[in-house]
Scaffold this motif. Structure first.
Motif, short mmCIF file in Angstrom:
data_model
loop_
_atom_site.label_atom_id
_atom_site.label_comp_id
_atom_site.label_asym_id
_atom_site.label_seq_id
_atom_site.Cartn_x
_atom_site.Cartn_y
_atom_site.Cartn_z
N PRO A 142 0.80 -1.23 0.00
CA PRO A 142 0.00 0.00 0.00
C PRO A 142 0.83 1.27 0.00
N ALA A 143 1.94 1.30 0.74
CA ALA A 143 2.74 2.53 0.79
C ALA A 143 3.44 2.79 -0.55
N TRP A 144 3.90 1.74 -1.22
CA TRP A 144 4.54 1.91 -2.52
C TRP A 144 3.56 2.48 -3.53
N TYR A 145 2.36 1.93 -3.59
CA TYR A 145 1.38 2.42 -4.54
C TYR A 145 0.88 3.81 -4.15
N GLY A 146 0.94 4.11 -2.86
CA GLY A 146 0.64 5.48 -2.44
C GLY A 146 1.66 6.47 -3.00
N ARG A 147 2.91 6.06 -3.07
CA ARG A 147 3.94 6.92 -3.67
C ARG A 147 3.67 7.09 -5.16
N LEU A 148 3.24 6.03 -5.83
CA LEU A 148 2.90 6.15 -7.25
C LEU A 148 1.75 7.14 -7.45
N TRP A 149 0.81 7.15 -6.53
CA TRP A 149 -0.32 8.08 -6.62
C TRP A 149 0.14 9.51 -6.41
N GLN A 150 1.01 9.72 -5.45
CA GLN A 150 1.46 11.08 -5.13
C GLN A 150 2.42 11.62 -6.17
N SER A 151 3.23 10.76 -6.79
CA SER A 151 4.24 11.22 -7.75
C SER A 151 4.14 10.38 -9.04
N PRO A 152 3.08 10.58 -9.81
CA PRO A 152 2.86 9.71 -10.98
C PRO A 152 3.87 9.90 -12.10
N GLY A 153 4.55 11.04 -12.17
CA GLY A 153 5.42 11.28 -13.32
C GLY A 153 6.89 11.27 -13.02
N SER A 154 7.29 10.83 -11.84
CA SER A 154 8.70 10.89 -11.45
C SER A 154 9.23 9.50 -11.15
N GLY A 174 7.30 -1.21 1.96
CA GLY A 174 6.25 -1.28 0.95
C GLY A 174 4.86 -1.22 1.55
N THR A 175 4.68 -1.80 2.72
CA THR A 175 3.37 -1.80 3.36
C THR A 175 3.07 -0.46 4.02
N GLY A 176 4.01 0.08 4.77
CA GLY A 176 3.79 1.34 5.46
C GLY A 176 3.01 1.16 6.74
N THR A 177 2.82 2.25 7.45
CA THR A 177 2.16 2.20 8.76
C THR A 177 1.01 3.19 8.88
N ARG A 178 0.63 3.82 7.79
CA ARG A 178 -0.37 4.88 7.88
C ARG A 178 -1.69 4.36 8.44
N VAL A 179 -2.30 5.19 9.30
CA VAL A 179 -3.61 4.90 9.88
C VAL A 179 -4.55 6.05 9.55
N GLY A 180 -5.76 5.73 9.15
CA GLY A 180 -6.71 6.76 8.75
C GLY A 180 -7.51 7.31 9.91
N ALA A 181 -8.41 8.22 9.60
CA ALA A 181 -9.29 8.83 10.59
C ALA A 181 -10.66 9.04 9.94
N VAL A 182 -11.67 9.14 10.78
CA VAL A 182 -13.05 9.29 10.30
C VAL A 182 -13.68 10.51 10.95
N THR A 183 -14.44 11.26 10.19
CA THR A 183 -15.10 12.45 10.70
C THR A 183 -16.01 12.12 11.89
N PRO A 184 -16.00 12.96 12.92
CA PRO A 184 -16.90 12.72 14.06
C PRO A 184 -18.38 12.78 13.67
N ALA A 185 -18.67 13.42 12.54
CA ALA A 185 -20.06 13.57 12.12
C ALA A 185 -20.72 12.24 11.81
N VAL A 186 -19.95 11.22 11.52
CA VAL A 186 -20.54 9.92 11.16
C VAL A 186 -21.07 9.21 12.39
N GLY A 187 -20.62 9.62 13.58
CA GLY A 187 -21.06 8.95 14.79
C GLY A 187 -20.29 7.67 15.04
N LEU A 188 -20.57 7.04 16.16
CA LEU A 188 -19.87 5.82 16.54
C LEU A 188 -20.84 4.65 16.58
N LEU A 189 -20.33 3.49 16.26
CA LEU A 189 -21.12 2.29 16.49
C LEU A 189 -21.40 2.16 17.99
N PRO A 190 -22.56 1.62 18.37
CA PRO A 190 -22.90 1.55 19.80
C PRO A 190 -21.82 0.91 20.67
#
Length: 815
Positions: free
Chosen positions: A322-334, A414-430
């Protein structure tokens, strides 16, 4: 292979199908509805999707996404939502609409529970399609069939004879929302294409054909990917798509597209459809859509991570790096700079793992990767070229051994360690909301606020600490990585009521709870449901049942204690496995100490303990002939029972002794025979002379018996401290006789085993044996051992000086 050359590859790999495929592709791409084929988590496909939507400015964007989560798409593109994240959906069949209780659940009283994850990265074409739709003011419609609609009913299973369904795992196949990956791996088309183009696997083929560096022509990309997927579909047996649910999904998708256009009074030319390439040529039967069973449904957006997105995590539609393909997305022409930066990071990680690489190795790897790419017919190196170059240039030895740290570095970077986040507006599962509330109520909100460890000492005799302990045990039972409990409860420890926890928030904490949300809406109800499932699965296994009972007490789930006790009693009465019964006895011993504190019925526990002890004793004989890999666990079980016999007068020691003697007579293993005899000495049911006589009989036996003496002694010393305390001199004498009796060849085989036997005892016990050896050979107490207070070199010099002084003094007279 260059962009736009896929048609030629299809013609070469499938000559008999090429013209039909070409016509099929032309007809599809000429339709009013604008089809955008993609591979999930593919950066080049994401760029094509974005460019096409911005150019066409459609009013409606159809996406192969979970239709039950339609309301979440606007939260997905919220500025506060940061990929990677996932659309999570769960289904709980409380009313048994499917009729599959006891078939897809472990018992008739346990409802079927199913869940599905739909992960999205910042370069997932579906996520980019949503973002682009916002830019052009288009509406987004998810068109995929809810995952639980793919589960067969009991009636359909009976009609099919359960063929094609693997029910043992609890979830049938076909629920994967991205079958393209699995279908391609085994397709005849890919096999022929790989043979013609030299591709070693599917990912290499994809990167070569569909991950170009630089600008991409939308129509060429669409045509190439459509042609490729037509080749895959042409070589896929129709029955496969029927069995794995693909056709049901496609019929629902097509119905959903037509219905959305009808309701909005839009022409198909005003819409685009983003879907997996395999579905381009979807079934267009406008029959009634598949029925969607009613039940309790939960949907939400939840944070995700690159490690979980990777295919190595078991996610079939994930990518390998995932991290390698993320680099391809960020820098497609280099391309050149990207290879250099990636190589620098990989070798830096490898250095931290102890691999000796220098700056010159970076240059060599980059140069070699470009050469490999050119030799393999590529304009730019792909990930396979870089990985091969790293191993070739930096591995100093066997790639399977010395290359392991390099491969680990490649995998981690190649895998990376990035963790995402979710808007508080979506609420939480009970369940997640209840978790946060419980943590605050327990005074543990600090764990959620920062990542530094929190050390917590609890005394479970205090009500507040007991409640906190129950919460932490519930979370741990649910698999939430809340922290570690240092020093587990022990049946004979003096710290039963004291617990020391190290708590720490991790990015995996709440996603782990999300996975358990289909079990219940609160931490308590989810833990109770998980315990009920485990009890249902553990019936007949005494150890697992009693551990479940212990877990119920530790989690303060009083409503389940009585149920667990009944299950434990039945399991103890029917289980014949020594290890399982000893495990049950250990758990019950811990519970007995809890009895007063937790207000448990002591009479019930005493009865269970007595029955379990008796059954464990009678199963000792069955442990006499276990294979070598199981002998260590048998030894631990014997020690547990011996310790209990010595501590508890109410236990029938004679019963244990009778079974141990029978096992010693029957066991074909010298190691286990020694353990059984040593056990009898330990519980005072045999004098140490019995052990000595058995050891001496080895000395007087055949060569095979002499060689096995070391194993016999190792078994005895593994369980008996009494044998060493009372019989050290006799043991030394028996070993001495043994060593004198054996021939040279047997001696060479026997000594390593004897050495291993003595190495397992404590230092104090070894000194006691050494003292007996010294006495036996006349050194006795006259020898005084002192610690050397100087270096070896200085000691040697002192010896030389003493010798020289003695020589000089020979000629002196002191009269």
């Amino acid at each position: 292979m260059t962009q736009g050359a896929v048609s030629g590859a299809v013609a070469q790999a499938l000559p008999e199908e090429a013209s039909r495929i070409a016509e099929q592709v032309v007809a599809l791409l000429a339709e009013p509805l604008y089809w955008l084929p993609v591979r999930h988590h593919a950066p080049a496909a994401a760029r094509v999707v974005r460019q096409a939507i911005l150019e066409r400015r459609p009013r409606l964007v159809f996406i192969e996404g979970p239709s039950e989560s339609q309301h979440l798409w606007e939260h997905a593109v919220d500025a506060a939502t940061k990929p990677p994240f996932a659309i999570y959906s769960s289904f709980r069949d409380e009313r048994d609409v499917l009729g599959l209780r006891g078939v897809l659940s472990p018992a008739e009283d346990v409802p079927v529970r199913l869940s599905s994850w739909y992960p999205l990265s910042d370069y997932s074409p579906e996520y980019i399609a949503m973002k682009a739709a916002v830019e052009v003011g288009a509406e987004v419609v998810f068109i995929d069939l809810p995952h639980w609609a793919l589960v067969p009913t009991r009636e359909s299973l009976e009609r099919q004879g359960e063929e094609g369904w693997d029910l043992a795992g609890g979830v049938p196949p076909g629920i994967d929302r991205a079958p393209l990956h699995a279908l391609i791996e085994g397709s005849e088309f890919l096999r022929r294409l790989a043979g013609a183009a030299g591709f070693r696997h599917w990912n290499e083929a994809w990167d070569t054909l569909f991950e170009p560096v630089g600008a991409v022509d939308v129509e060429t990309y669409r045509r190439d990917l459509a042609t490729f997927c037509a080749g895959i579909r042409a070589t896929t047996p129709p029955e496969r798509s029927e069995q794995d649910g693909t056709l049901a999904r496609e019929r629902f998708m097509w119905w959903k597209v037509q219905e959305a256009l009808r309701v909005r009074a839009l022409d198909a030319s005003q819409a685009v459809c983003v879907c997996g390439g395999f579905h381009l040529f979807m079934s267009r039967e406008l029959t009634s859509p598949p029925s969607i069973p009613e039940g309790e449904v939960r949907t939400s957006l939840v944070p995700y991570s690159f490690p979980r997105l990777a295919s190595m995590s078991g996610y079939g539609a994930g990518n390998r790096a995932p991290a390698w393909y993320g680099r391809l997305w960020q820098s497609p022409g280099s391309g050149g700079e990207l290879v250099m930066e990636y190589t620098v990071d990989v070798l830096a990680r490898a250095r931290r793992k102890g691999v000796l690489v220098a700056a010159a190795d970076t240059v060599s790897v980059v140069h070699h990767a470009h050469l490999l790419g050119q030799l393999r017919g590529r304009r730019h190196p792909v990930l396979d070229d870089i990985e091969d170059a790293v191993i070739t240039c930096c591995c100093k030895g066997d790639p399977e051994l010395e290359g392991a740290p390099l491969r680990a570095a490649l995998r981690e970077v190649g895998t990376g360690t990035r963790v995402g986040a979710v808007t508080p507006a979506v609420g939480l599962l009970p369940l997640v909301a209840d978790f946060r509330e419980r943590m605050v109520a327990a005074g543990l909100e600090g764990v959620l606020a920062e990542e530094k460890p929190l050390r917590l000492d609890l005394d479970k005799r205090e009500p507040r600490d007991a409640a906190c302990s129950a919460l932490l045990h519930r979370l741990r039972y649910l698999g939430a990585p809340i922290g570690e409990l240092r020093g587990e409860s022990n049946a004979f420890a003096n710290t039963l009521f004291k617990e020391r926890w190290t708590l720490k928030w991790t990015p995996a904490l709440e996603p782990a709870l999300v996975e358990q949300s289909l079990l219940g809406d609160t931490v308590e109800s989810a833990a109770a449901a998980r315990l009920g499932l485990n009890l249902a699965k553990a019936q007949g296994a005494a150890g697992r049942c009693c551990r479940a009972l212990l877990a119920a007490v530790e989690m303060d789930l009083s409503t389940l204690v009585e149920q667990a006790e009944a299950v434990c009693g039945a399991a103890i009465d029917h289980d014949e496995r020594f290890g399982s019964l000893v495990d049950a006895f250990t758990a019950l011993s811990i519970l007995e100490r809890y009895a007063v504190y937790r207000e448990l019925p002591s009479g019930t526990l005493e009865a269970l303990l007595s029955r379990c002890y008796g059954r464990a004793c009678f199963s000792v004989a069955d442990a006499a002939a276990v294979p070598e890999e199981e002998q260590a666990s048998v030894i631990e079980g014997l020690k547990t029972l011996a310790e209990a016999v010595l501590r508890r007068e109410e236990l029938d020691a004679d019963l244990f002794a009778v079974q141990a003697r029978a096992a010693a007579d029957a066991s074909p293993s010298a190691y286990l025979r020694g353990a059984f005899v040593g056990l009898l000495v330990e519980i005072r049911k045999a004098p140490v002379t019995v052990l000595i006589d058995a050891l001496q009989s080895h000395a007087q036996g055949a060569v095979e018996e002499q060689v096995a003496a070391g194993d016999f002694l190792a078994g005895a010393l593994a369980v008996s401290r009494t044998a060493l305390m009372q019989g050290a001199a006799a043991i030394v004498g028996a070993v001495d006789s043994l060593l004198r009796a054996v021939p040279h060849e047997a001696f060479l085989m026997m000594v390593p085993r004897l050495r291993a036997a003595f190495e397992q005892v404590s230092r104090t016990q070894r000194l006691a044996l050494a003292e007996q050896v010294a006495r036996r050979y006349g050194e006795g107490e006259e020898v005084v051992l002192r610690r050397l207070g100087t270096s070896v070199e200085n000691a040697a010099l002192l010896v030389e000086l003493d010798a020289e002084v003695a020589r000089l003094l020979e000629g002196w007279s002191f009269e």
